[in-house]
Design a protein around this motif. Structure first.
Motif, PDB file in Angstrom:
ATOM      1  N   UNK A 131     -63.951 -36.675  38.543  1.00 27.83           N
ATOM      2  CA  UNK A 131     -64.071 -35.280  39.068  1.00 27.83           C
ATOM      3  C   UNK A 131     -63.143 -34.723  39.891  1.00 27.83           C
ATOM      4  N   UNK A 132     -62.107 -35.552  40.910  1.00 29.02           N
ATOM      5  CA  UNK A 132     -61.164 -35.070  41.696  1.00 29.02           C
ATOM      6  C   UNK A 132     -60.233 -34.488  40.784  1.00 29.02           C
ATOM      7  N   UNK A 133     -59.822 -34.924  39.561  1.00 29.55           N
ATOM      8  CA  UNK A 133     -58.859 -34.571  38.880  1.00 29.55           C
ATOM      9  C   UNK A 133     -59.334 -33.690  37.513  1.00 29.55           C
ATOM     10  N   UNK A 134     -60.687 -33.445  37.558  1.00 33.98           N
ATOM     11  CA  UNK A 134     -61.064 -32.491  36.366  1.00 33.98           C
ATOM     12  C   UNK A 134     -61.065 -33.296  35.103  1.00 33.98           C
ATOM     13  N   UNK A 135     -61.263 -34.580  35.108  1.00 33.21           N
ATOM     14  CA  UNK A 135     -60.979 -35.598  33.785  1.00 33.21           C
ATOM     15  C   UNK A 135     -62.457 -35.916  33.196  1.00 33.21           C
ATOM     16  N   UNK A 136     -62.298 -36.051  31.877  1.00 36.64           N
ATOM     17  CA  UNK A 136     -63.494 -36.315  31.249  1.00 36.64           C
ATOM     18  C   UNK A 136     -63.375 -37.865  30.988  1.00 36.64           C
ATOM     19  N   UNK A 137     -64.680 -38.628  30.761  1.00 35.58           N
ATOM     20  CA  UNK A 137     -64.359 -40.004  30.700  1.00 35.58           C
ATOM     21  C   UNK A 137     -63.725 -40.632  29.611  1.00 35.58           C
TER      22      UNK A 137
ATOM     23  N   UNK B 269     -52.555 -37.446  40.346  1.00 37.76           N
ATOM     24  CA  UNK B 269     -53.216 -38.879  39.878  1.00 37.76           C
ATOM     25  C   UNK B 269     -52.335 -40.002  39.760  1.00 37.76           C
ATOM     26  N   UNK B 270     -51.139 -39.821  39.361  1.00 38.45           N
ATOM     27  CA  UNK B 270     -50.347 -41.170  39.136  1.00 38.45           C
ATOM     28  C   UNK B 270     -50.160 -41.989  40.482  1.00 38.45           C
ATOM     29  N   UNK B 271     -49.915 -41.345  41.796  1.00 37.96           N
ATOM     30  CA  UNK B 271     -49.429 -42.175  42.873  1.00 37.96           C
ATOM     31  C   UNK B 271     -51.015 -42.508  43.273  1.00 37.96           C
TER      32      UNK B 271
ATOM     33  N   UNK C  36     -57.718 -43.693  33.359  1.00 37.02           N
ATOM     34  CA  UNK C  36     -58.592 -43.973  34.237  1.00 37.02           C
ATOM     35  C   UNK C  36     -59.755 -44.806  33.244  1.00 37.02           C
ATOM     36  N   UNK C  37     -60.001 -46.034  33.672  1.00 34.21           N
ATOM     37  CA  UNK C  37     -60.995 -46.664  32.939  1.00 34.21           C
ATOM     38  C   UNK C  37     -62.399 -46.655  33.530  1.00 34.21           C
ATOM     39  N   UNK C  38     -63.391 -46.423  33.124  1.00 36.33           N
ATOM     40  CA  UNK C  38     -64.588 -46.587  33.390  1.00 36.33           C
ATOM     41  C   UNK C  38     -65.661 -46.995  32.322  1.00 36.33           C
TER      42      UNK C  38
END
Length: 348
Positions: free
Chosen positions: A26-32, A45-47, A120-122
């Motif tokens: 959610x912080x970066x507006x990404x989907x799972x 995101x990278x750092x 990002x692994x979820x």
């Protein structure tokens, strides 16, 4: 040091992968479970992954194939070309390649950062956020630098990813022309469905040089659709690719199309216009051992290229690709197990 055997021209990216959570998404507006190109809002995101989520970093992008082939070959057999920046990400990427035994000759662009892919692994989901950055800045002048070009001339097999048609077509064509002139093997990988869909004109030119055309079933169907072909038959699409014009008349063209768990299809041009179609069963992996299938195609291509370097038969090359893909999907990211495993031929 053994002679360089395989040159890979593709996009160097540093994969930065970590187990995240819904809050991070959610912080970066990404989907799972999605793959996007990074925008300004994603640059932190990278750092964040490195500093707060114990991220693993590994050379990604085109280096996946280079590292995969090198995994099955003597040290320093593989030579990787692309563009990075002189930053911490570039140094990490170069170090990761060198650790795998891959020789690198990167163009350095100080004006943009090294390309990165945040993963990002979820659970079983992977959210990929890619910033191409320096990877987009490769120039043919670097390839033609006398020191680099000498290495090109000393290398036996050229492998080019379709992604590079979005970066530097002149560099691709320079390698293709050299392959024809010196009768070296030129391998082209579609890489993604959007390559035939969006970059059809340069693709048509480059395919004329290809001794080997490789890709997966989705990419093959995207190419067929771009040619106004209605067939969904992978074997028929392979035949169509075989029949494309070819520059190097000394070599018959070979097309290989992978299909995930379904058999891999090969099409081989024969004398007299005959085309031989063969199905190659893949190696099965129990579902509970599968960790990540994202790098399976790259692993297969790496193993296949290693087989060509070693002068194996087409059947053996495809089997080597299946073997490496089998290992790769049991690792997180485009990684291979260490201590290094020894190839075991299929019993099929």
């Amino acid at each position: 040091m053994p002679d360089l055997q395989l040159l890979c021209l593709s996009n160097p990216l540093l994969d930065i992968q970590a187990v995240g959570n819904e809050e991070l998404l959610q912080k970066y507006g990404l989907k799972a479970n999605a793959a996007i190109l990074a925008e300004e809002q994603h640059m932190g995101l990278y750092d964040d992954l490195i500093q707060n989520y114990h991220a693993e970093v590994i050379a990604g992008g085109g280096s996946n194939i280079a590292r995969g082939a090198q995994y099955m070959l003597p040290p320093n057999s593989v030579f990787f070309i692309g563009c990075i920046s002189n930053d911490k990400y570039g140094r990490l990427l170069k170090k990761s390649c060198e650790k795998a035994g891959v020789r690198t000759e990167f163009r350095i662009d100080e004006n943009v950062p090294t390309g990165r892919c945040g993963v990002v692994i979820t659970g079983h989901n992977r959210s990929l956020c890619t910033s191409l950055a320096a990877a987009n800045e490769y120039k043919v002048e670097h390839l033609k630098d006398p020191d680099v070009w000498k290495l090109v001339q000393d290398t036996k097999i050229y492998y080019v990813e379709g992604y590079h048609l979005t970066v530097c077509v002149p560099a691709v064509l320079a390698l293709a022309e050299e392959a024809v002139t010196t009768d070296k093997v030129f391998i082209f990988n579609f890489s993604a469905p959007f390559i035939p869909q969006v970059y059809g004109s340069p693709l048509a030119i480059v395919l004329e040089y290809a001794d080997y055309i490789i890709g997966n079933e989705t990419e093959a169907m995207a190419w067929a659709e771009s040619q106004s072909q209605s067939t969904k038959s992978i074997a028929e699409i392979a035949r169509l690719l075989i029949r494309l014009p070819k520059k190097n008349k000394k070599r018959y063209r070979i097309v290989i199309i992978t299909q995930g768990e379904a058999p891999t299809i090969s099409a081989v041009a024969k004398s007299g216009g005959e085309i031989e179609i063969t199905e190659h069963p893949v190696r099965k992996v129990p579902s509970d051992l599968i960790k990540d299938t994202n790098g399976a195609g790259d692993a297969w291509a790496g193993g296949f290229c290693a087989g060509l370097v070693q002068g194996k038969t087409l059947y053996e090359c495809i089997d080597m690709g299946h073997w490496l893909a089998q290992l790769g999907i049991q690792e997180l990211g485009a990684a291979y197990p260490y201590p290094r495993r020894t190839f075991q031929p299929s019993k099929d």
